[in-house]
Enzyme design. Structure first.
Site, PDB file in Angstrom:
ATOM      1  N   GLU A  33       0.827  -1.209   0.000  1.00  0.00           N
ATOM      2  CA  GLU A  33       0.000   0.000   0.000  1.00  0.00           C
ATOM      3  C   GLU A  33       0.862   1.261   0.000  1.00  0.00           C
ATOM      4  OE1 GLU A  33      -0.133  -2.402   2.294  1.00  0.00           O
ATOM      5  OE2 GLU A  33      -1.970  -3.489   1.779  1.00  0.00           O
ATOM      6  N   HIS A  77      -9.845  -4.836  10.018  1.00  0.00           N
ATOM      7  CA  HIS A  77     -10.107  -4.387   8.655  1.00  0.00           C
ATOM      8  C   HIS A  77     -11.195  -3.316   8.572  1.00  0.00           C
ATOM      9  CE1 HIS A  77      -7.684  -7.859   7.829  1.00  0.00           C
ATOM     10  NE2 HIS A  77      -7.851  -7.793   6.527  1.00  0.00           N
TER      11      HIS A  77
END
Lengths: 673, 673
Positions: free
Chosen positions: A416, A478
């Site tokens: 990321e 998450h």
């Protein structure tokens, strides 16, 4: 070889490099702040690079086909400022050098993109430069494939230190560059064996050459104070064999400083008058501070001018282009907004109103991109290994890789941070508008580079799906709850959380029209109904907040919501209206855009005397100004959202258990009325 | 070898491993959500590990001297849940397995520390497990050195996937573990060649063995479906030669599933009834879903019990300890707050009042640690290569490294994310209270692990210095403006921004007394005067906000401020009082702690009808509730702080240019009065 022998071995090189060193020492001393050791250590390498290898023309800093030079070890900013000054970049006057690190000067503590021509990207947070350069090199490959080497044919050179290489982001960059086979990317490692705390061995025993080779890089070494050896290595490095190149340049930090060289003491503070005097003596350098002898200055200016011929030849080739290809090339390198964007969005909105799709906004985003991408060759997509979840790839996009430089979709891998930095690099290079996806929660991993998007003012687009507890079973690791607050807290960042396909289309139109602001699209995993009933009108998302459902009379209640919670607000309104309470629903896709509206408009949307409830499956912090301020009142407002981390369960259960439901909204309204 | 041959080669192993596989398939199917492929692929390795190598006793999950097992590839949570269930961990009933990923179950989507015994750390965000395990292994070395192998003598085993290894944080972990020579750390790499987007080669071509070896790891390989070969590799791995170990386990994701094995389709969704039926057939497994034949269940329970003897022997050794060493060992592994903390802080506060030091709060923090560390052997310090800037090392602390396991200071290197994760691991292991420093701005780099500190409830201490534009010349890349908002937005995180040495001492007392909340100490680079005039009383910082300077009469104005801006508020108060305006100064070292006070206390500190101004060299977002809410009013409040990024210049210039001065405060007050 001792310093005298080096000086005598190549006196011309020595003078050029010494000019960099003395400017670095003098500027840091004058500022009483800064990092002299790195510029002193890497001056030889930089001199050989600029003199013999780097394609540039100091009189045209923004020439598109220049080599890119990235100082990843940004604390050594005086290295690049000295180079820009000496080679004749107009902005970089001696006055600027003298004002190093002072208010109003372009010579900031760390090199800042946009403040000074010749600085290709902002560096300082370690590892960002090397990761950004991967994006630059990918963009170069892509532009070369699309427009041909006549128009795009250059390299990306990076200077990185041990700090850059220890940061995790460097591994993401190394892995991505290796997989992509970026043969025009060359990293010059300032291998000086020193970090702030002392010897590198205090915290690392990595064989960097072996590490880079393990990821498919070609690795070379040189004596970083021997001009001939440096030249040999850079010449070899410049041969593109389809692998990125690491050159280990063995250097001495603070080279030549009698008591501080080869020590952490040379790193981050002024040397002091005595040490400077002794160092100048070692260099064989006379004169007062900041003074460069005219012969050396002239030699440097000649270096700065040597690329003029290549630039003019390139200009001629561009001028020789005709018709569409010329227009398209100009548009692309000018980063102009695509004229087809607005009509394509308008058409899609109309179709959406007719089709009434009930889709997740991540799917709506894919639907928008499917329409846009065929018209927008500048869109350069990707995902950090969540392609099928982020819905970021469209059917027209090939995969960009070493075998297909015409592909416009990048498999970034589980990286990321590296992705975000590479997106910055793609934009900085020019020719493309990058977008990339991951889960909203993993903005955490990308923060360092996302902040630089904002600080540099790069209109990249972060496609952040699974934007709340609505992702369900994957659980609190998450589920973002604080991440909308984080994005909204970051200056110069547009946070867009659309509620349906129309708002999603509008959000994309806004994001792809930006010139100096990154966008974060927060998108749902779960399906959402179409709530906008009209698609022909203006881009209402661009107002930041607007009346989505009007109250049946003067609103006693205003419900504000974003994204997946607008549906809940609309359902609550139904119930309240049926109970006789005139209730307005305001969709708030972007607080930043709403803040930018006139006070009159804001007052119109949020009347003073109504009860206000905000609904968002996230923490309250960014809502206080709309609940308590803008003439809201504490005793007449409340928030329906999260107060802590989420949990693992199906999404409908989570919404119920965390009390984010129409019933909860109605109850809070009744308590306040 | 095909699946039948493998089944016949070692039928007993086959049955044990198949039990894991069918439970994983069945639970994911029942939940209609989850990741079956990884547990199916790594069941053989996990079976050999638990059966032959892992030191544990299922009846005593928290036995201190157990081996630690970390499932870094947390999406494969059914692997660990199945293992815990089969080996007889009491909590992990079949009912819990059946309720995988449902509300209220301990079988969350990703393994969560604190929800279930036997889960050593929360994983799911990739790379966190491997980086956390480095901290566990360091803590084990440190405890073994301090208390001897009779009391501490165990290994840390990690299962990591390609996702973990691609994340940048893994490189920080690999580099740190290699430098530290953590020979008891063993990473089992699930080398299945698959990521969510497809083959690993889509995004990576790294030779992981070469990469780990480059950082000083020992590297081994095995066939991850051959019990004998796995056993050979793990036996070899368990020999501590002073290097951490990577074992490449070549596996097939979704092993045995006829149409989905060796494909991304096995990764993240239920297999479906037909595929499950076919897979069971391939395994030679009869019976209904969730059913484990009694003979296999009994064999697994025996595995769970085999460590009981070792545990009892260890208990006997602990019981045989006498006097101080027994008390200290118990206190340390019980994570009790040190009884010497409070008196040491009280004494320091009194001395501080007398000495009136004008020091940066980072220096004040060092002064506090100098007093505390000699009394608190559990304090385990470190910095991400900013030791001299973070002021984190005290004179009594030796350096912790392979040559000196009694050192209590870690040179983490330029690895903020790896440091934060390692701190989590040190706490999770037990025996120590870790603290670690970097610049406040680089909380960005550490965010992923800092969020896990909060989610897991680990009272680690982040020493974040250079906490505003007050750092001066380094410029906007190093100047936090949104980071206080980010920390305050994160659930279960104490953000403490002390204004002088007394508040700094109090902040440390609070941080080191926490049992389930991490603390962020935001500390200044620049010197600050002592503002607290009294040091004998209670810990006022613990109230979150309190009256630091009372108004001369009923306060017409309340100035709120934190850290380095309290000095500004105090100066503004002087001017206002001289002008006849009764003005109170409220220091707000922690919004979270103030929120936890009674409404009465909050009202007392912030009276309703006064003008309110907040002063903080950061963005406004977290202040709205104190300015506009708690009976504050929009028309009677204002904020003096930052609205965007900072700039590079000396700190006093920046404060002046950004308008964060006593004069600006006075002006805003006058405009509102």
């Amino acid at each position: 070889m001792d310093i005298d022998a080096r000086r005598k071995a190549d006196p011309e090189h020595w003078k050029l490099a010494s000019a960099i060193r003395v400017l670095a020492m003098d500027a840091v001393e004058a500022a009483n702040s800064g990092h002299p050791g790195m510029p002193m250590g890497m001056a030889d390498v930089a001199t050989v690079l600029f003199r013999n290898h780097l394609k540039f023309d100091a009189s045209a800093p923004n020439w598109f086909d220049r080599d890119r030079f990235v100082l990843s070890a940004g604390h050594g900013s005086m290295l690049i400022y000295a180079l820009l000054h000496l080679t004749g970049y107009e902005q970089m006057s001696l006055e600027q050098i003298r004002n190093f690190r002072q208010w109003g000067a372009i010579t900031a503590g760390h090199p800042e993109y946009g403040h000074v021509e010749g600085v290709e990207t902002t560096t300082g947070p370690l590892g960002q430069g090397i990761a950004t350069s991967v994006g630059m090199a990918m963009a170069e490959e892509a532009m070369r494939a699309e427009f041909g080497p006549e128009l795009c044919d250059h390299r990306t050179w990076v200077i990185a230190g041990d700090g850059c290489l220890m940061e995790g982001i460097s591994q993401e960059a190394v892995g991505l560059a290796g997989a992509q086979g970026l043969g025009r990317l060359i990293v010059l490692w300032d291998n000086n064996d020193i970090t702030i705390d002392g010897r590198v061995s205090l915290s690392d025993r990595t064989d960097q050459l072996a590490r880079f080779a393990a990821s498919g890089w070609r690795v070379l070494s040189c004596d970083g104070h021997d001009a001939a050896d440096i030249d040999r290595a850079l010449t070899e490095a410049a041969q593109d064999d389809g692998r990125p190149v690491l050159v280990s340049c063995k250097t001495i930090i603070g080279f030549g400083a009698p008591t501080r060289a080869d020590s952490a003491k040379a790193h981050g503070s002024p040397l002091g008058a005595d040490e400077i005097a002794a160092t100048r003596k070692a260099y064989g350098w006379d004169g007062v501070a900041f003074e460069i002898p005219e012969d050396i200055a002239a030699d440097w200016r000649a270096i700065g001018a040597k690329g003029a011929g290549a630039r003019k030849a390139w200009n001629a080739r561009v001028d020789a282009l005709t018709g569409d290809s010329r227009a398209e090339f100009s548009r692309r390198i000018g980063d102009d907004v695509n004229p087809q964007l607005a009509p394509a969005i308008a058409a899609l909105k109309q179709q959406t109103v007719d089709a009434k799709p009930k889709v997740a906004t991540r799917k709506a985003s894919e639907n928008v991109l499917e329409v846009l991408n065929p018209h927008m060759p500048e869109n350069f997509g990707g995902s950090a290994d969540l392609t099928g979840s982020n819905n970021t790839k469209t059917s027209d996009q090939g995969i960009f890789n070493a075998e297909n430089r015409l592909g416009r979709y990048i498999h970034y891998g589980i990286r990321e941070h590296g992705m975000a930095a590479a997106m910055n690099g793609i934009w900085l290079h020019g020719g493309f508008r990058p977008y990339g996806g991951t889960f909203m929660c993993f903005t955490d991993y990308a923060r360092g580079a996302m902040r630089l998007s904002a600080l540099m003012g790069l209109p990249v687009v972060y496609v952040m799906t699974h934007d709340s507890i609505g992702l369900g079973e994957d659980g609190p690791t998450h589920q973002p709850v604080e991440h909308l607050a984080i994005c909204r807290a970051t200056p110069n960042t547009l946070t867009l959380r659309p509620c349906d396909q129309i708002e999603t289309a509008e959000a994309w139109e806004i994001a792809l029209s930006q010139k100096s602001t990154p966008s974060v699209l927060a998108l749902s995993r779960q399906n959402l109904p179409l709530l906008r009933e009209e698609g022909s009108g203006e881009n209402l998302t661009a107002k930041g907040a607007y009346v989505l459902r009007e109250a049946s009379a003067a609103p006693a209640v205003v419900l504000m919501a974003t994204g997946s919670e607008v549906e809940i607000a609309v359902a609550a309104r139904e119930a309240l209206e049926q109970g006789g309470t005139p209730t307005r629903v305001v969709s708030v896709p972007s607080m930043e855009l709403f803040r930018a509206q006139s006070a009159d408009y804001r007052r119109e949307v949020l009347p003073e005397n109504s009860v206000r409830i905000a609904v968002e499956a996230a923490i309250r912090q960014p809502w206080d100004w709309l609940l308590l301020g803008e003439r809201g009142r504490e005793e007449k407002s409340d928030f329906v959202g999260m107060t802590g981390f989420g949990a693992s369960a199906p999404a409908p259960t989570l919404y119920k258990e965390f009390g984010i439901t129409p019933e909860a909204v109605v109850e809070k309204v009744r308590a306040l009325l």
